[in-house]
Design a protein around this motif. Structure first.
Motif, short mmCIF file in Angstrom:
data_model
loop_
_atom_site.label_atom_id
_atom_site.label_comp_id
_atom_site.label_asym_id
_atom_site.label_seq_id
_atom_site.Cartn_x
_atom_site.Cartn_y
_atom_site.Cartn_z
N GLU A 28 0.81 -1.22 0.00
CA GLU A 28 0.00 0.00 0.00
C GLU A 28 0.85 1.27 0.00
N ALA A 29 2.13 1.16 0.23
CA ALA A 29 3.01 2.33 0.31
C ALA A 29 3.21 2.97 -1.06
N LYS A 30 3.40 4.29 -1.05
CA LYS A 30 3.71 5.04 -2.27
C LYS A 30 5.07 5.69 -2.06
N PHE A 31 5.77 5.92 -3.17
CA PHE A 31 7.15 6.37 -3.08
C PHE A 31 7.41 7.57 -3.97
N GLU A 32 8.41 8.35 -3.56
CA GLU A 32 8.92 9.44 -4.38
C GLU A 32 10.31 9.04 -4.84
N LEU A 33 10.57 9.23 -6.13
CA LEU A 33 11.89 8.97 -6.68
C LEU A 33 12.51 10.32 -6.99
N HIS A 34 13.55 10.67 -6.22
CA HIS A 34 14.21 11.96 -6.35
C HIS A 34 15.47 11.79 -7.20
N PHE A 74 11.65 -0.71 -11.51
CA PHE A 74 10.68 -1.22 -10.55
C PHE A 74 9.45 -1.80 -11.25
N VAL A 75 8.98 -1.13 -12.29
CA VAL A 75 7.81 -1.63 -13.02
C VAL A 75 8.15 -2.96 -13.69
N ASN A 76 9.35 -3.07 -14.25
CA ASN A 76 9.77 -4.33 -14.88
C ASN A 76 9.93 -5.44 -13.85
N ALA A 77 10.14 -5.06 -12.59
CA ALA A 77 10.27 -6.06 -11.52
C ALA A 77 8.91 -6.46 -10.95
N GLY A 78 7.82 -5.88 -11.50
CA GLY A 78 6.49 -6.31 -11.08
C GLY A 78 5.75 -5.34 -10.18
N LEU A 79 6.30 -4.18 -9.92
CA LEU A 79 5.62 -3.19 -9.09
C LEU A 79 4.75 -2.30 -9.98
N SER A 80 3.71 -1.74 -9.38
CA SER A 80 2.81 -0.87 -10.13
C SER A 80 3.45 0.51 -10.31
N GLY A 81 3.33 1.05 -11.51
CA GLY A 81 3.88 2.38 -11.78
C GLY A 81 3.14 3.48 -11.03
N ASP A 82 1.91 3.21 -10.58
CA ASP A 82 1.13 4.20 -9.84
C ASP A 82 1.72 4.47 -8.46
N LYS A 83 2.60 3.61 -7.99
CA LYS A 83 3.18 3.77 -6.65
C LYS A 83 4.26 4.84 -6.59
N PHE A 84 4.69 5.35 -7.76
CA PHE A 84 5.87 6.21 -7.81
C PHE A 84 5.56 7.60 -8.32
N LYS A 85 6.14 8.57 -7.64
CA LYS A 85 6.08 9.97 -8.06
C LYS A 85 7.50 10.39 -8.41
#
Length: 176
Positions: free
Chosen positions: A101-107, A134-145
């Motif tokens: 459920e966590a969301k992340f920022e990529l700086h 991360f998306v290629n590793a199976g994570l949702s792209g919506d989790k990242f800003k």
């Protein structure tokens, strides 16, 4: 004459053998299936009392994800990840999967070489490269800003190549 007879009979036997092998084979007669044999029933076993279930151990609480990861590094004037960053990214993926459920920022950051506009664009591209990993590793792209910082916010001096190499990075932070 004896030799001639032996050769003739040998040739005749050889021709006969070849003829037999070259003929179409006849179908074999199907073997009848054996009559079913009834198996003797095993003697009834006495029911043994079921042992009591072992005492339940307290389950350990789920391990909290650790998002304090080292910086993800890039080559000079590029948003191509250094191979040394792959282990860090793989660890990040494992930790992120612990908290779905966590969301992340990529700086994204860059060193001070180049124009400010180029460095800002490069920092955004670097953050997007990490997101793609991360998306290629199976994570949702919506989790990242994605956040680009350009050359501002260096973590060390840009006076040396070693310092500039450290400043070419992407940081992962949990969104509040």
């Amino acid at each position: 004459m004896n030799i001639t007879k032996n050769l003739f009979f040998t040739a005749l036997i050889g021709a006969f053998t070849l003829t037999m092998y070259s003929c179409k084979s006849k179908k074999l007669v199907a073997k009848p299936e054996p009559a079913p044999v009834s198996k003797p029933t095993p003697p009834a076993e006495e029911k043994k009392p079921t042992p009591p279930p072992p005492p339940k151990e307290e389950e350990a609480p789920a391990e909290k994800p650790n998002f304090n990861l080292d910086n993800i590094q890039f080559e000079f004037n590029s948003f191509v990840l250094k191979t040394s960053s792959f282990a860090i990214l793989d660890k990040a993926v494992a930790e992120m999967k612990k908290a779905p459920e966590a969301k992340f920022e990529l700086h994204g950051h860059s060193s001070a070489e180049g124009t400010p506009e180029h460095n800002m664009s490069l920092s955004v591209d670097r953050a997007n490269a990490v997101k793609s990993y991360f998306v290629n590793a199976g994570l949702s792209g919506d989790k990242f800003k994605i956040i680009g910082h350009g050359e501002k916010d260096p973590i060390t001096s840009n006076a040396s190549e070693e310092g500039r190499a450290v400043n070419r990075r992407t940081e992962i932070k949990v969104q509040n």
